[in-house]
Design a protein around this motif. Structure first.
Motif, PDB file in Angstrom:
ATOM      1  N   ALA A  40      21.960  19.587  20.571  1.00  0.00           N
ATOM      2  CA  ALA A  40      22.192  18.361  21.346  1.00  0.00           C
ATOM      3  C   ALA A  40      22.219  18.682  22.842  1.00  0.00           C
ATOM      4  O   ALA A  40      21.677  17.927  23.656  1.00  0.00           O
ATOM      5  N   LEU A  41      22.847  19.801  23.217  1.00  0.00           N
ATOM      6  CA  LEU A  41      22.901  20.194  24.627  1.00  0.00           C
ATOM      7  C   LEU A  41      21.502  20.514  25.151  1.00  0.00           C
ATOM      8  O   LEU A  41      21.118  20.069  26.232  1.00  0.00           O
ATOM      9  N   LYS A  42      20.733  21.264  24.387  1.00  0.00           N
ATOM     10  CA  LYS A  42      19.373  21.608  24.815  1.00  0.00           C
ATOM     11  C   LYS A  42      18.509  20.352  24.951  1.00  0.00           C
ATOM     12  O   LYS A  42      17.712  20.236  25.887  1.00  0.00           O
ATOM     13  N   LYS A  43      18.688  19.413  24.035  1.00  0.00           N
ATOM     14  CA  LYS A  43      17.944  18.151  24.100  1.00  0.00           C
ATOM     15  C   LYS A  43      18.328  17.369  25.354  1.00  0.00           C
ATOM     16  O   LYS A  43      17.469  16.811  26.040  1.00  0.00           O
ATOM     17  N   LEU A  44      19.622  17.347  25.676  1.00  0.00           N
ATOM     18  CA  LEU A  44      20.081  16.660  26.881  1.00  0.00           C
ATOM     19  C   LEU A  44      19.482  17.298  28.127  1.00  0.00           C
ATOM     20  O   LEU A  44      19.017  16.603  29.029  1.00  0.00           O
ATOM     21  N   PHE A  45      19.467  18.617  28.199  1.00  0.00           N
ATOM     22  CA  PHE A  45      18.864  19.307  29.340  1.00  0.00           C
ATOM     23  C   PHE A  45      17.387  18.952  29.469  1.00  0.00           C
ATOM     24  O   PHE A  45      16.889  18.725  30.565  1.00  0.00           O
ATOM     25  N   GLU A  46      16.676  18.912  28.348  1.00  0.00           N
ATOM     26  CA  GLU A  46      15.255  18.558  28.377  1.00  0.00           C
ATOM     27  C   GLU A  46      15.043  17.135  28.909  1.00  0.00           C
ATOM     28  O   GLU A  46      14.146  16.892  29.690  1.00  0.00           O
ATOM     29  N   GLN A  47      15.895  16.204  28.466  1.00  0.00           N
ATOM     30  CA  GLN A  47      15.783  14.817  28.919  1.00  0.00           C
ATOM     31  C   GLN A  47      16.060  14.704  30.428  1.00  0.00           C
ATOM     32  O   GLN A  47      15.391  13.964  31.128  1.00  0.00           O
ATOM     33  N   LEU A  48      17.034  15.448  30.917  1.00  0.00           N
ATOM     34  CA  LEU A  48      17.384  15.405  32.328  1.00  0.00           C
ATOM     35  C   LEU A  48      16.343  16.099  33.194  1.00  0.00           C
ATOM     36  O   LEU A  48      16.240  15.819  34.393  1.00  0.00           O
ATOM     37  N   ASN A  49      15.591  17.011  32.619  1.00  0.00           N
ATOM     38  CA  ASN A  49      14.598  17.773  33.382  1.00  0.00           C
ATOM     39  C   ASN A  49      13.285  17.013  33.551  1.00  0.00           C
ATOM     40  O   ASN A  49      12.445  17.423  34.322  1.00  0.00           O
ATOM     41  N   ARG A  50      13.124  15.929  32.833  1.00  0.00           N
ATOM     42  CA  ARG A  50      11.853  15.171  32.935  1.00  0.00           C
ATOM     43  C   ARG A  50      11.724  14.433  34.210  1.00  0.00           C
ATOM     44  O   ARG A  50      12.507  13.999  34.885  1.00  0.00           O
ATOM     45  N   GLU A  83      25.955  11.884  32.485  1.00  0.00           N
ATOM     46  CA  GLU A  83      26.009  12.267  31.078  1.00  0.00           C
ATOM     47  C   GLU A  83      26.306  13.756  30.911  1.00  0.00           C
ATOM     48  O   GLU A  83      26.888  14.176  29.922  1.00  0.00           O
ATOM     49  N   LEU A  84      25.946  14.543  31.883  1.00  0.00           N
ATOM     50  CA  LEU A  84      26.142  15.993  31.824  1.00  0.00           C
ATOM     51  C   LEU A  84      27.547  16.413  32.264  1.00  0.00           C
ATOM     52  O   LEU A  84      27.984  17.509  31.978  1.00  0.00           O
ATOM     53  N   SER A  85      28.281  15.520  32.906  1.00  0.00           N
ATOM     54  CA  SER A  85      29.496  15.926  33.603  1.00  0.00           C
ATOM     55  C   SER A  85      30.801  15.390  33.034  1.00  0.00           C
ATOM     56  O   SER A  85      31.802  15.393  33.713  1.00  0.00           O
ATOM     57  N   SER A  86      30.818  14.937  31.811  1.00  0.00           N
ATOM     58  CA  SER A  86      32.051  14.409  31.231  1.00  0.00           C
ATOM     59  C   SER A  86      32.519  15.326  30.105  1.00  0.00           C
ATOM     60  O   SER A  86      31.810  15.531  29.117  1.00  0.00           O
ATOM     61  N   TRP A  87      33.734  15.873  30.267  1.00  0.00           N
ATOM     62  CA  TRP A  87      34.272  16.876  29.359  1.00  0.00           C
ATOM     63  C   TRP A  87      35.683  16.504  28.917  1.00  0.00           C
ATOM     64  O   TRP A  87      36.377  15.761  29.607  1.00  0.00           O
ATOM     65  N   HIS A  88      36.100  17.051  27.797  1.00  0.00           N
ATOM     66  CA  HIS A  88      37.491  16.999  27.351  1.00  0.00           C
ATOM     67  C   HIS A  88      37.988  18.440  27.243  1.00  0.00           C
ATOM     68  O   HIS A  88      37.195  19.350  26.971  1.00  0.00           O
ATOM     69  N   ALA A  89      39.285  18.621  27.441  1.00  0.00           N
ATOM     70  CA  ALA A  89      39.869  19.964  27.343  1.00  0.00           C
ATOM     71  C   ALA A  89      41.231  19.873  26.664  1.00  0.00           C
ATOM     72  O   ALA A  89      41.964  18.900  26.858  1.00  0.00           O
ATOM     73  N   ASN A  90      41.529  20.905  25.880  1.00  0.00           N
ATOM     74  CA  ASN A  90      42.798  20.945  25.158  1.00  0.00           C
ATOM     75  C   ASN A  90      43.391  22.352  25.245  1.00  0.00           C
ATOM     76  O   ASN A  90      42.671  23.344  25.174  1.00  0.00           O
ATOM     77  N   LEU A  91      44.701  22.397  25.383  1.00  0.00           N
ATOM     78  CA  LEU A  91      45.433  23.664  25.386  1.00  0.00           C
ATOM     79  C   LEU A  91      45.717  24.069  23.946  1.00  0.00           C
ATOM     80  O   LEU A  91      46.234  23.280  23.166  1.00  0.00           O
TER      81      LEU A  91
END
Length: 169
Positions: free
Chosen positions: A159-169, A27-35
């Protein structure tokens, strides 16, 4: 393993062939990128698929595109530090993104959010007098505090901080 899903414009600039056989990233490692082209400069907007947390890398040159994985790691690391993300959470990111693969885009919702963020970036940069005068860390800070209807937390930084908290449990 992380995946950066690039738009066709960015893939063309990278001169990279997208990976075909890709295992699903965490969940932490999926990104999109645009030029993006702003003030005739090549820039890349990276957006996290789940949280829509985004960071902007301006004024890229040809060697940067050849080393886009390292550019991604370094700029995201700096963006996390600027957001006062705890060290233990930054280490989770670094571990999840040691290997990075390039792929084609696959999520129209994320691309739509990126279009909105691109418009905001271009407007803010023009307001500041162009890309050479823009305060890039402040721009990154501001775009992550724009209400986003596509996510539960409204602001992507929360949302990012919440995701980090969930992964740190």
């Amino acid at each position: 393993m992380a995946i950066i899903r690039c738009t066709q414009k960015l893939l063309s600039e990278l001169k990279a062939k997208p990976s075909e056989s890709i295992q699903e990233p965490s969940e932490l490692s999926s990104w999109h990128a645009n030029l993006l082209r702003i003030d005739r400069r090549k820039c890349v907007l990276f957006t996290h698929d789940t949280t829509l947390y985004s960071f902007f890398v301006p004024r890229l040159k040809k060697p940067d595109f050849g080393n886009i994985r390292e550019v991604f790691r370094q700029k995201f690391f700096k963006a996390l530090i600027a957001e006062d993300i705890p060290q233990k959470h930054i280490e989770i990111f670094l571990k999840a993104n040691r290997e990075i693969r390039i792929s084609k885009t696959n999520n129209r919702s994320v691309l739509g959010s990126m279009t909105d963020l691109s418009f905001q970036l271009k407007y803010k940069i023009a307001y500041e007098g162009g890309i050479e005068n823009a305060d890039i860390p402040k721009l990154i800070h501001d775009i992550n505090r724009i209400p986003m209807s596509a996510i539960e937390e409204i602001y992507s930084i929360y949302a990012l901080k919440k995701l980090f908290e969930q992964l740190n449990r």
